[in-house]
Design a protein around this motif. Sequence first.
Motif, PDB file in Angstrom:
ATOM      1  N   MET A   9       0.760  -1.158  -0.122  1.00 44.86           N
ATOM      2  CA  MET A   9      -0.079  -0.107  -0.017  1.00 44.86           C
ATOM      3  C   MET A   9       0.857   1.314  -0.022  1.00 44.86           C
ATOM      4  O   MET A   9       1.876   1.368   0.788  1.00 44.86           O
ATOM      5  N   TYR A  10       0.416   1.999  -0.919  1.00 45.08           N
ATOM      6  CA  TYR A  10       1.317   3.420  -0.981  1.00 45.08           C
ATOM      7  C   TYR A  10       0.552   4.531  -0.701  1.00 45.08           C
ATOM      8  O   TYR A  10      -0.683   4.804  -1.103  1.00 45.08           O
ATOM      9  N   TRP A  11       0.954   5.642  -0.331  1.00 45.56           N
ATOM     10  CA  TRP A  11       0.479   6.978   0.057  1.00 45.56           C
ATOM     11  C   TRP A  11       1.083   8.042  -0.915  1.00 45.56           C
ATOM     12  O   TRP A  11       2.201   7.869  -0.989  1.00 45.56           O
ATOM     13  N   MET A  12       0.316   8.832  -1.369  1.00 39.11           N
ATOM     14  CA  MET A  12       0.746   9.820  -2.255  1.00 39.11           C
ATOM     15  C   MET A  12       0.232  11.159  -1.794  1.00 39.11           C
ATOM     16  O   MET A  12      -1.054  11.293  -1.559  1.00 39.11           O
ATOM     17  N   HIS A  13       1.158  12.118  -1.947  1.00 38.45           N
ATOM     18  CA  HIS A  13       0.914  13.449  -1.268  1.00 38.45           C
ATOM     19  C   HIS A  13       1.311  14.720  -1.963  1.00 38.45           C
ATOM     20  O   HIS A  13       2.317  14.530  -2.586  1.00 38.45           O
ATOM     21  N   ALA A  14       0.409  15.686  -2.173  1.00 37.23           N
ATOM     22  CA  ALA A  14       0.880  16.886  -2.821  1.00 37.23           C
ATOM     23  C   ALA A  14       0.184  17.974  -2.254  1.00 37.23           C
ATOM     24  O   ALA A  14      -0.953  17.853  -1.692  1.00 37.23           O
ATOM     25  N   SER A  15       0.787  19.182  -2.300  1.00 36.76           N
ATOM     26  CA  SER A  15       0.220  20.423  -1.607  1.00 36.76           C
ATOM     27  C   SER A  15       0.447  21.728  -2.497  1.00 36.76           C
ATOM     28  O   SER A  15       1.626  21.587  -3.181  1.00 36.76           O
ATOM     29  N   ILE A  16      -0.391  22.541  -2.546  1.00 33.74           N
ATOM     30  CA  ILE A  16      -0.143  23.931  -3.344  1.00 33.74           C
ATOM     31  C   ILE A  16      -0.724  25.029  -2.753  1.00 33.74           C
ATOM     32  O   ILE A  16      -1.741  24.932  -2.130  1.00 33.74           O
ATOM     33  N   GLN A  17      -0.148  26.251  -2.791  1.00 36.07           N
ATOM     34  CA  GLN A  17      -0.619  27.609  -2.645  1.00 36.07           C
ATOM     35  C   GLN A  17      -1.083  28.310  -3.745  1.00 36.07           C
ATOM     36  O   GLN A  17      -0.407  28.357  -4.601  1.00 36.07           O
ATOM     37  N   VAL A  18      -2.190  28.749  -3.802  1.00 39.16           N
ATOM     38  CA  VAL A  18      -2.660  29.516  -4.858  1.00 39.16           C
ATOM     39  C   VAL A  18      -3.132  30.803  -4.558  1.00 39.16           C
ATOM     40  O   VAL A  18      -3.916  31.284  -3.674  1.00 39.16           O
ATOM     41  N   PRO A  19      -2.555  32.031  -5.036  1.00 32.94           N
ATOM     42  CA  PRO A  19      -2.533  33.403  -4.709  1.00 32.94           C
ATOM     43  C   PRO A  19      -4.056  33.909  -4.900  1.00 32.94           C
ATOM     44  O   PRO A  19      -4.789  33.146  -5.591  1.00 32.94           O
ATOM     45  N   GLY A  20      -4.594  34.416  -4.013  1.00 37.50           N
ATOM     46  CA  GLY A  20      -5.864  35.194  -4.167  1.00 37.50           C
ATOM     47  C   GLY A  20      -6.230  36.257  -5.438  1.00 37.50           C
ATOM     48  O   GLY A  20      -4.925  36.713  -5.862  1.00 37.50           O
ATOM     49  N   GLY A  21      -7.122  36.750  -5.321  1.00 32.92           N
ATOM     50  CA  GLY A  21      -7.264  37.822  -6.378  1.00 32.92           C
ATOM     51  C   GLY A  21      -8.617  37.766  -7.189  1.00 32.92           C
ATOM     52  O   GLY A  21      -9.184  36.849  -7.579  1.00 32.92           O
ATOM     53  N   ASP A  22      -8.987  39.012  -7.593  1.00 35.74           N
ATOM     54  CA  ASP A  22     -10.254  38.978  -8.662  1.00 35.74           C
ATOM     55  C   ASP A  22     -11.277  38.518  -8.017  1.00 35.74           C
ATOM     56  O   ASP A  22     -12.291  37.841  -8.685  1.00 35.74           O
ATOM     57  N   GLY A  23     -11.695  38.753  -6.536  1.00 39.14           N
ATOM     58  CA  GLY A  23     -12.781  38.403  -5.955  1.00 39.14           C
ATOM     59  C   GLY A  23     -12.677  36.998  -5.478  1.00 39.14           C
ATOM     60  O   GLY A  23     -13.522  36.526  -4.560  1.00 39.14           O
ATOM     61  N   ARG A  24     -11.531  36.190  -5.618  1.00 41.54           N
ATOM     62  CA  ARG A  24     -11.300  34.801  -5.066  1.00 41.54           C
ATOM     63  C   ARG A  24     -10.407  34.803  -3.778  1.00 41.54           C
ATOM     64  O   ARG A  24      -9.663  35.652  -3.607  1.00 41.54           O
ATOM     65  N   LEU A  25     -10.487  33.979  -2.855  1.00 40.24           N
ATOM     66  CA  LEU A  25      -9.481  33.848  -1.703  1.00 40.24           C
ATOM     67  C   LEU A  25      -8.462  33.087  -2.069  1.00 40.24           C
ATOM     68  O   LEU A  25      -8.358  32.248  -3.012  1.00 40.24           O
ATOM     69  N   PRO A  26      -7.397  33.357  -1.350  1.00 41.57           N
ATOM     70  CA  PRO A  26      -6.127  32.608  -1.479  1.00 41.57           C
ATOM     71  C   PRO A  26      -6.243  31.203  -1.210  1.00 41.57           C
ATOM     72  O   PRO A  26      -7.209  30.737  -0.315  1.00 41.57           O
ATOM     73  N   LEU A  27      -5.828  30.197  -1.884  1.00 45.97           N
ATOM     74  CA  LEU A  27      -6.230  28.828  -1.676  1.00 45.97           C
ATOM     75  C   LEU A  27      -4.922  28.096  -1.097  1.00 45.97           C
ATOM     76  O   LEU A  27      -3.863  27.922  -1.804  1.00 45.97           O
ATOM     77  N   SER A  28      -5.148  27.420  -0.146  1.00 45.51           N
ATOM     78  CA  SER A  28      -3.887  26.322   0.469  1.00 45.51           C
ATOM     79  C   SER A  28      -4.769  24.998   0.352  1.00 45.51           C
ATOM     80  O   SER A  28      -5.732  24.379   0.846  1.00 45.51           O
ATOM     81  N   ALA A  29      -4.372  24.091  -0.757  1.00 44.70           N
ATOM     82  CA  ALA A  29      -4.875  22.655  -1.063  1.00 44.70           C
ATOM     83  C   ALA A  29      -3.912  21.636  -0.854  1.00 44.70           C
ATOM     84  O   ALA A  29      -2.762  21.759  -1.017  1.00 44.70           O
ATOM     85  N   GLN A  30      -4.302  20.549  -0.630  1.00 49.33           N
ATOM     86  CA  GLN A  30      -3.577  19.148  -0.607  1.00 49.33           C
ATOM     87  C   GLN A  30      -4.482  18.148  -0.972  1.00 49.33           C
ATOM     88  O   GLN A  30      -5.553  17.900  -0.954  1.00 49.33           O
ATOM     89  N   TYR A  31      -3.569  17.113  -1.579  1.00 50.35           N
ATOM     90  CA  TYR A  31      -4.116  15.969  -2.034  1.00 50.35           C
ATOM     91  C   TYR A  31      -3.340  14.596  -1.425  1.00 50.35           C
ATOM     92  O   TYR A  31      -2.263  14.529  -1.104  1.00 50.35           O
TER      93      TYR A  31
END
Length: 272
Positions: A242-264
């Motif tokens: 069994m394997y675990w796979m992980h990634a994360s990303i930070q997306v800047p906000g702007g134009d009415g959207r919030l900054p995003l901190s996402a992970q998989y």
Amino acid sequence: MTRYRFSPLLAFVAGVIALMAVPLGAHAHRAWMQPSSTVLSGTDAWIGVDAGMSNGVFIADHAAMRLDGLTITGPDGQLLSPENMMRGRYRATFDVHLTQQGTYRIANVLGSVVASYTLNGERQRWRGTPAEYPQGVPEGATAVEATLSAMRVETFVTLGNLSDDVFVPTGYGLEMVPVTHPNDLVLGEAGQFRLLIDGRPAAGLEVTIARGGSRYRTAPEELTLTTDADGVYSVDWPEAGMYWMHASIQVPGGDGRLPLSAQYNGVVEVLP
């Protein structure tokens, strides 16, 4: 790109209060859902799933996972209900009854907004669901700073023949769309996967691959890969398991959207 403050997809995660969706360092807790089996035969079968947040992969040693955003999608696209759910101190568990031929997607998708603002000369903090956010910050607040966190934890199981209807991305947050079917992974053959952020290729993203069972090894078995321009990464499996796979990303906000901190966080099984 999705406008996080107002996207209708955020209704899916309404009711989730707490989420720690930050990039995972070497000592951060890892989110996982581990099925008892991933490939089954016959016309009727059951699997059990353990879900936790832990220091080591698949080692229930920190906290049970909240399953507020749990969805089980059958091969025909219909949602199934988990059975025998239980949340203990270190792990949550549930069963899934498989009655249709094909591939099932078991996903826990969580989201929250953390905001800080100044009101009456004092700096204050608010935390809640994305759906609550527009009304969460009081009138008169100034210097508002807010971040949306989104976490996807998932695994896949197949009864009988493989199918791929459950792999359609939602376009929200960080998602994995397999190139190689996740229930057709075998030792000696590379597995390929594509990461998307809001439906677009997540290029240049670092991906951690870790094999379970590290409790009895002198050193953890981990790989660090990078997605290409199409968001694709390829894994040469060192061992079955069994394997675990992980990634994360930070997306800047702007134009009415919030900054995003996402992970998989995904779990797959590699057979001998």
